[in-house]
Design an enzyme around this catalytic site. Sequence first.
Site, PDB file in Angstrom:
ATOM      1  N   GLU A 175       0.699  -1.394  -0.070  1.00  0.00           N
ATOM      2  CA  GLU A 175       0.171  -0.199  -0.120  1.00  0.00           C
ATOM      3  C   GLU A 175       0.728   0.935   0.459  1.00  0.00           C
ATOM      4  O   GLU A 175       1.774   1.051   0.463  1.00  0.00           O
ATOM      5  CB  GLU A 175      -0.792   0.507   0.979  1.00  0.00           C
ATOM      6  CG  GLU A 175      -1.526   1.097   1.444  1.00  0.00           C
ATOM      7  CD  GLU A 175      -2.579   1.441   3.052  1.00  0.00           C
ATOM      8  OE1 GLU A 175      -3.492  -0.591   2.953  1.00  0.00           O
ATOM      9  OE2 GLU A 175      -2.976   1.987   3.221  1.00  0.00           O
ATOM     10  N   ASP A 180       0.247   5.553   0.623  1.00  0.00           N
ATOM     11  CA  ASP A 180      -0.311   6.309   1.104  1.00  0.00           C
ATOM     12  C   ASP A 180      -0.508   7.766   0.934  1.00  0.00           C
ATOM     13  O   ASP A 180       1.569   7.813   1.363  1.00  0.00           O
ATOM     14  CB  ASP A 180      -1.330   6.063   2.973  1.00  0.00           C
ATOM     15  CG  ASP A 180      -1.722   4.685   3.033  1.00  0.00           C
ATOM     16  OD1 ASP A 180      -2.439   3.999   2.523  1.00  0.00           O
ATOM     17  OD2 ASP A 180      -1.307   3.806   3.979  1.00  0.00           O
ATOM     18  N   GLU A 210      -2.119  10.825   3.474  1.00  0.00           N
ATOM     19  CA  GLU A 210      -3.127  11.437   4.640  1.00  0.00           C
ATOM     20  C   GLU A 210      -3.412  12.487   5.184  1.00  0.00           C
ATOM     21  O   GLU A 210      -2.333  12.660   5.518  1.00  0.00           O
ATOM     22  CB  GLU A 210      -3.388   9.987   5.629  1.00  0.00           C
ATOM     23  CG  GLU A 210      -3.853   8.686   5.070  1.00  0.00           C
ATOM     24  CD  GLU A 210      -3.566   7.061   6.341  1.00  0.00           C
ATOM     25  OE1 GLU A 210      -4.342   6.685   6.212  1.00  0.00           O
ATOM     26  OE2 GLU A 210      -2.896   7.745   6.493  1.00  0.00           O
ATOM     27  N   GLN A 251       0.615  13.259   5.959  1.00  0.00           N
ATOM     28  CA  GLN A 251       1.070  12.288   6.283  1.00  0.00           C
ATOM     29  C   GLN A 251       0.652  10.996   4.735  1.00  0.00           C
ATOM     30  O   GLN A 251      -0.168  10.702   4.417  1.00  0.00           O
ATOM     31  CB  GLN A 251      -0.208  10.775   7.231  1.00  0.00           C
ATOM     32  CG  GLN A 251       0.802   9.190   7.876  1.00  0.00           C
ATOM     33  CD  GLN A 251       0.347   9.233   9.383  1.00  0.00           C
ATOM     34  OE1 GLN A 251       0.246   9.846  10.855  1.00  0.00           O
ATOM     35  NE2 GLN A 251      -0.436   8.023   9.942  1.00  0.00           N
ATOM     36  N   THR A 252       2.160  10.232   5.298  1.00  0.00           N
ATOM     37  CA  THR A 252       2.609   9.528   4.054  1.00  0.00           C
ATOM     38  C   THR A 252       3.431   7.828   4.608  1.00  0.00           C
ATOM     39  O   THR A 252       3.362   7.924   5.893  1.00  0.00           O
ATOM     40  CB  THR A 252       4.087   9.528   2.699  1.00  0.00           C
ATOM     41  OG1 THR A 252       4.599   9.757   4.129  1.00  0.00           O
ATOM     42  CG2 THR A 252       3.129  10.871   1.854  1.00  0.00           C
ATOM     43  N   ASN A 267       3.529   0.524   9.495  1.00  0.00           N
ATOM     44  CA  ASN A 267       4.818   1.636  10.005  1.00  0.00           C
ATOM     45  C   ASN A 267       5.597   2.467   9.679  1.00  0.00           C
ATOM     46  O   ASN A 267       7.147   2.516  10.339  1.00  0.00           O
ATOM     47  CB  ASN A 267       5.657   0.100  11.506  1.00  0.00           C
ATOM     48  CG  ASN A 267       4.247  -0.218  12.466  1.00  0.00           C
ATOM     49  OD1 ASN A 267       3.315   0.261  12.154  1.00  0.00           O
ATOM     50  ND2 ASN A 267       4.214  -1.402  12.174  1.00  0.00           N
ATOM     51  N   GLU A 290       5.466   5.866   8.664  1.00  0.00           N
ATOM     52  CA  GLU A 290       5.215   7.210   7.983  1.00  0.00           C
ATOM     53  C   GLU A 290       5.871   8.355   8.725  1.00  0.00           C
ATOM     54  O   GLU A 290       7.236   8.053   9.409  1.00  0.00           O
ATOM     55  CB  GLU A 290       4.107   7.521  10.065  1.00  0.00           C
ATOM     56  CG  GLU A 290       2.668   6.141   9.853  1.00  0.00           C
ATOM     57  CD  GLU A 290       2.698   4.870  10.503  1.00  0.00           C
ATOM     58  OE1 GLU A 290       4.471   4.737  11.393  1.00  0.00           O
ATOM     59  OE2 GLU A 290       2.242   4.307  10.939  1.00  0.00           O
ATOM     60  N   TRP A 340      -7.691  10.130  16.005  1.00  0.00           N
ATOM     61  CA  TRP A 340      -6.061  10.504  16.476  1.00  0.00           C
ATOM     62  C   TRP A 340      -6.097  11.467  15.053  1.00  0.00           C
ATOM     63  O   TRP A 340      -4.481  12.123  15.103  1.00  0.00           O
ATOM     64  CB  TRP A 340      -5.063   9.284  16.371  1.00  0.00           C
ATOM     65  CG  TRP A 340      -6.309   8.742  14.641  1.00  0.00           C
ATOM     66  CD1 TRP A 340      -6.824   8.153  13.978  1.00  0.00           C
ATOM     67  CD2 TRP A 340      -5.155   8.550  12.900  1.00  0.00           C
ATOM     68  NE1 TRP A 340      -7.320   7.999  12.111  1.00  0.00           N
ATOM     69  CE2 TRP A 340      -6.135   8.350  12.207  1.00  0.00           C
ATOM     70  CE3 TRP A 340      -5.050   9.717  12.924  1.00  0.00           C
ATOM     71  CZ2 TRP A 340      -6.101   8.839  10.297  1.00  0.00           C
ATOM     72  CZ3 TRP A 340      -4.185   9.526  11.329  1.00  0.00           C
ATOM     73  CH2 TRP A 340      -4.851   9.454  10.233  1.00  0.00           C
ATOM     74  N   GLY A 366      -3.699  15.247  16.987  1.00  0.00           N
ATOM     75  CA  GLY A 366      -3.444  14.112  18.149  1.00  0.00           C
ATOM     76  C   GLY A 366      -4.849  12.958  18.678  1.00  0.00           C
ATOM     77  O   GLY A 366      -4.484  12.566  19.376  1.00  0.00           O
ATOM     78  N   ARG A 396       9.758   5.186  19.671  1.00  0.00           N
ATOM     79  CA  ARG A 396       9.099   3.920  18.813  1.00  0.00           C
ATOM     80  C   ARG A 396       9.952   2.345  18.943  1.00  0.00           C
ATOM     81  O   ARG A 396       9.369   1.803  18.208  1.00  0.00           O
ATOM     82  CB  ARG A 396       8.099   3.764  17.780  1.00  0.00           C
ATOM     83  CG  ARG A 396       7.430   3.723  17.509  1.00  0.00           C
ATOM     84  CD  ARG A 396       6.489   4.754  16.176  1.00  0.00           C
ATOM     85  NE  ARG A 396       5.188   3.874  15.401  1.00  0.00           N
ATOM     86  CZ  ARG A 396       5.406   3.380  14.045  1.00  0.00           C
ATOM     87  NH1 ARG A 396       5.278   5.453  13.521  1.00  0.00           N
ATOM     88  NH2 ARG A 396       4.140   3.263  13.546  1.00  0.00           N
TER      89      ARG A 396
HETATM   90  C1  LIG Z   1      -3.376  22.062  13.409  1.00  0.00           C
HETATM   91  O1  LIG Z   1      -2.880  23.069  13.803  1.00  0.00           O
HETATM   92  C2  LIG Z   1      -1.751  22.556  14.787  1.00  0.00           C
HETATM   93  C3  LIG Z   1      -1.372  24.074  15.903  1.00  0.00           C
HETATM   94  O2  LIG Z   1      -1.639  24.980  13.962  1.00  0.00           O
HETATM   95  C4  LIG Z   1      -0.869  21.783  15.034  1.00  0.00           C
HETATM   96  O3  LIG Z   1       0.448  21.937  15.745  1.00  0.00           O
HETATM   97  C5  LIG Z   1      -1.684  20.610  14.016  1.00  0.00           C
HETATM   98  O4  LIG Z   1       0.307  19.979  14.227  1.00  0.00           O
HETATM   99  C6  LIG Z   1      -1.514  21.049  13.012  1.00  0.00           C
HETATM  100  N1  LIG Z   1      -2.088  19.712  12.288  1.00  0.00           N
HETATM  101  C7  LIG Z   1      -2.811  18.386  12.499  1.00  0.00           C
HETATM  102  C8  LIG Z   1      -3.763  17.357  11.887  1.00  0.00           C
HETATM  103  O5  LIG Z   1      -3.076  18.424  14.108  1.00  0.00           O
END
Ligand SMILES: *[C@@H]1O[C@H](CO)[C@@H](O)[C@H](O)[C@H]1NC(C)=O
Length: 290
Positions: A106, A108, A110, A123-124, A133, A135, A200, A204, A279
């Site tokens: 795959e 990716d 994302e 994200q790739t 794993n 990323e 996620w 996060g 990790r």
């Molecule tokens: C969203 O914005 C925050 C603040 O600028 C940043 O820390 C974060 O990396 C950005 N992207 C995502 C996907 O969380």
Amino acid sequence: MAGVILVTAICIVGIALGIGCVPSFAQSVAFDQNYIVIGGTDDHVKKLEGGLTVQLILDQTSASGFASKNRYLFGHITMKIKLVPDDSAGTVTAFYASSESSNHDELDFEFLGNSSGQPYMLQTNVFANGIGNKEQRIYLWFDPTADFHTYAFLWNQQQVIFQVDDVPVRVFKNNEAQGLAYPSSQAMRIYSTLWNGDSWATRGGAVKLNWTHAPFIATYQDFSVDACQWSDSGSSACATSNSWWNQVNFQTLDSKSQSQLKWVQQKYMVYDYCTDTERFSAAPTECTLR
Ligand SMILES: *[C@@H]1O[C@H](CO)[C@@H](O)[C@H](O)[C@H]1NC(C)=O
Ligand SMILES: *[C@@H]1O[C@H](CO)[C@@H](O)[C@H](O)[C@H]1NC(C)=O
């Protein structure tokens, strides 16, 4: 319609220059020629302009997605995407190619959404022989919601180049000679999906999807596929073909592409599994080889 006008203009210019008229023009390829709706009910994949433009829609009733009718082994797999604008926090727009076995390969992209005005993250990842794993995450150097941009995998026997508007943002090399898995034999279908990843995706998982801002809409154009179409009768044709992506100048990065990649890594990379010592106590082998 815009595509048809463009093709006509190119034909006139081509005839004037004596190079004829090659109407194999990307913008004129409609969705139905190469793709079918997969996730979501049909009204979550909206075809506009006779299928030259397509929207994926995510709302509280459904996510959505599409897939290529055919499978491919090597080629230049591209898509023009305008991502979910404004508040896209919690949404994930995925553009990927994947095989269908239990030890699947795959590739990716994302796109992780964000609150209004905050930057998307791209994200790739690579799965080879069922193992992912790998990323990496970057910010983009433009607002991916303001316009269409081209996201692509240039995939041949030597490497996969992840490209954003022709700029390489990642290279995954074939290290099969060193005993590492590489996507070199499984044909892949091309997909794009739009879904709720708020457990996620954004900071996060701290920022959740806000349904009062639904529907979330990602827009697509250019449904051409410039890749080796797989037939179940055999793969050797794709591996040995003299298609442009197999030519020697695509087997390594030229010096311009190398410096572009370095620019992306130095200015825009926010995460690399290769340097995540929490990790992986020892860096994964391919990280020491690139
Ligand atoms: C969203 O914005 C925050 C603040 O600028 C940043 O820390 C974060 O990396 C950005 N992207 C995502 C996907 O969380
Ligand atoms: C969701 O959006 C609405 C409308 O903009 C806003 O009033 C509300 O505070 C948002 N909810 C959250 C949890 O941010």
